[in-house]
Design a protein around this motif. Structure first.
Motif, PDB file in Angstrom:
ATOM      1  N   TYR A 112      38.677 -28.962   2.648  1.00 30.40           N
ATOM      2  CA  TYR A 112      38.272 -27.694   3.254  1.00 30.40           C
ATOM      3  C   TYR A 112      36.877 -27.840   3.864  1.00 30.40           C
ATOM      4  CZ  TYR A 112      42.143 -25.103   1.188  1.00 30.40           C
ATOM      5  OH  TYR A 112      43.393 -24.635   0.870  1.00 30.40           O
TER       6      TYR A 112
ATOM      7  N   ALA B  41      33.100 -26.832   4.847  1.00 35.68           N
ATOM      8  CA  ALA B  41      32.009 -26.088   4.215  1.00 35.68           C
ATOM      9  C   ALA B  41      30.823 -26.091   5.171  1.00 35.68           C
ATOM     10  CB  ALA B  41      31.611 -26.728   2.892  1.00 35.68           C
TER      11      ALA B  41
ATOM     12  N   SER C 259      28.580 -22.257   2.108  1.00 44.63           N
ATOM     13  CA  SER C 259      29.650 -21.263   2.220  1.00 44.63           C
ATOM     14  C   SER C 259      30.910 -21.970   2.730  1.00 44.63           C
ATOM     15  CB  SER C 259      29.248 -20.133   3.170  1.00 44.63           C
ATOM     16  OG  SER C 259      29.031 -20.623   4.476  1.00 44.63           O
ATOM     17  N   PHE C 260      32.042 -21.339   2.463  1.00 43.03           N
ATOM     18  CA  PHE C 260      33.344 -21.879   2.850  1.00 43.03           C
ATOM     19  C   PHE C 260      34.072 -20.871   3.724  1.00 43.03           C
ATOM     20  CE2 PHE C 260      32.228 -24.138  -0.959  1.00 43.03           C
ATOM     21  CZ  PHE C 260      32.728 -25.413  -0.775  1.00 43.03           C
TER      22      PHE C 260
ATOM     23  N   CYS D  88      33.366 -17.756  -2.110  1.00 43.54           N
ATOM     24  CA  CYS D  88      32.868 -19.004  -2.677  1.00 43.54           C
ATOM     25  C   CYS D  88      31.535 -19.397  -2.037  1.00 43.54           C
ATOM     26  CB  CYS D  88      33.908 -20.100  -2.459  1.00 43.54           C
ATOM     27  SG  CYS D  88      33.511 -21.648  -3.274  1.00 43.54           S
TER      28      CYS D  88
ATOM     29  N   ALA E 168      29.108 -28.015  -4.136  1.00 41.75           N
ATOM     30  CA  ALA E 168      30.162 -27.561  -3.225  1.00 41.75           C
ATOM     31  C   ALA E 168      31.535 -27.988  -3.732  1.00 41.75           C
ATOM     32  CB  ALA E 168      29.913 -28.103  -1.814  1.00 41.75           C
TER      33      ALA E 168
ATOM     34  N   LEU F  72      34.289 -25.234  -4.825  1.00 38.44           N
ATOM     35  CA  LEU F  72      35.612 -25.241  -4.193  1.00 38.44           C
ATOM     36  C   LEU F  72      36.692 -25.384  -5.256  1.00 38.44           C
ATOM     37  CD1 LEU F  72      37.510 -25.310  -1.759  1.00 38.44           C
ATOM     38  CD2 LEU F  72      37.062 -27.779  -1.607  1.00 38.44           C
TER      39      LEU F  72
ATOM     40  N   THR G 244      43.817 -24.612   5.775  1.00 40.49           N
ATOM     41  CA  THR G 244      42.503 -25.129   6.131  1.00 40.49           C
ATOM     42  C   THR G 244      42.156 -24.743   7.560  1.00 40.49           C
ATOM     43  OG1 THR G 244      42.864 -27.007   4.679  1.00 40.49           O
ATOM     44  CG2 THR G 244      41.128 -27.233   6.301  1.00 40.49           C
TER      45      THR G 244
ATOM     46  N   TRP H 238      38.410 -27.384  11.654  1.00 35.29           N
ATOM     47  CA  TRP H 238      36.974 -27.644  11.599  1.00 35.29           C
ATOM     48  C   TRP H 238      36.352 -27.828  12.972  1.00 35.29           C
ATOM     49  CZ3 TRP H 238      35.095 -32.214  13.461  1.00 35.29           C
ATOM     50  CH2 TRP H 238      35.998 -33.256  13.617  1.00 35.29           C
TER      51      TRP H 238
END
Length: 93
Positions: free
Chosen positions: A6, A8, A21-22, A28, A42, A46, A63, A66
């Motif tokens: 994931y 971050a 942060s996520f 989270c 992290a 997670l 997910t 990114w």
């Protein structure tokens, strides 16, 4: 279960260190005094978010892409890897 990945966002904290942060887990958040500690925190944060959702019977979010996440100034993106099987072995879950 295989490894999960994931994105971050690592944000530079005014007082030093980083807060994380996520995008896929708005609840989270974590922090660390330096890069090594921030990354370790992290992974733990997670993992806790994933395990809590699993225990509550909630589906895990997909997910985020990114490449579509644009970090703010003084922030950068990192992909966090989490191995659910290793976590469960380590914590006897």
């Amino acid at each position: 279960m295989k490894k999960l990945f994931y994105p971050a966002l690592f944000h530079r904290a005014e007082e030093g260190g980083f807060w994380i942060s996520f995008p896929d887990f708005p609840e989270c958040l974590t922090q660390g005094d330096d890069m090594a500690q921030a990354y370790e925190m992290a992974v733990d944060a997670l993992g806790l978010a994933l395990v809590c959702r699993e225990e509550e019977g909630q589906p895990l979010p997909g997910t985020s892409d990114w490449t579509a996440i644009i970090p703010e100034p003084d922030s950068f993106l990192a992909v966090i890897e989490f191995d659910m099987l290793a976590y469960k072995k380590r914590t006897d879950s």
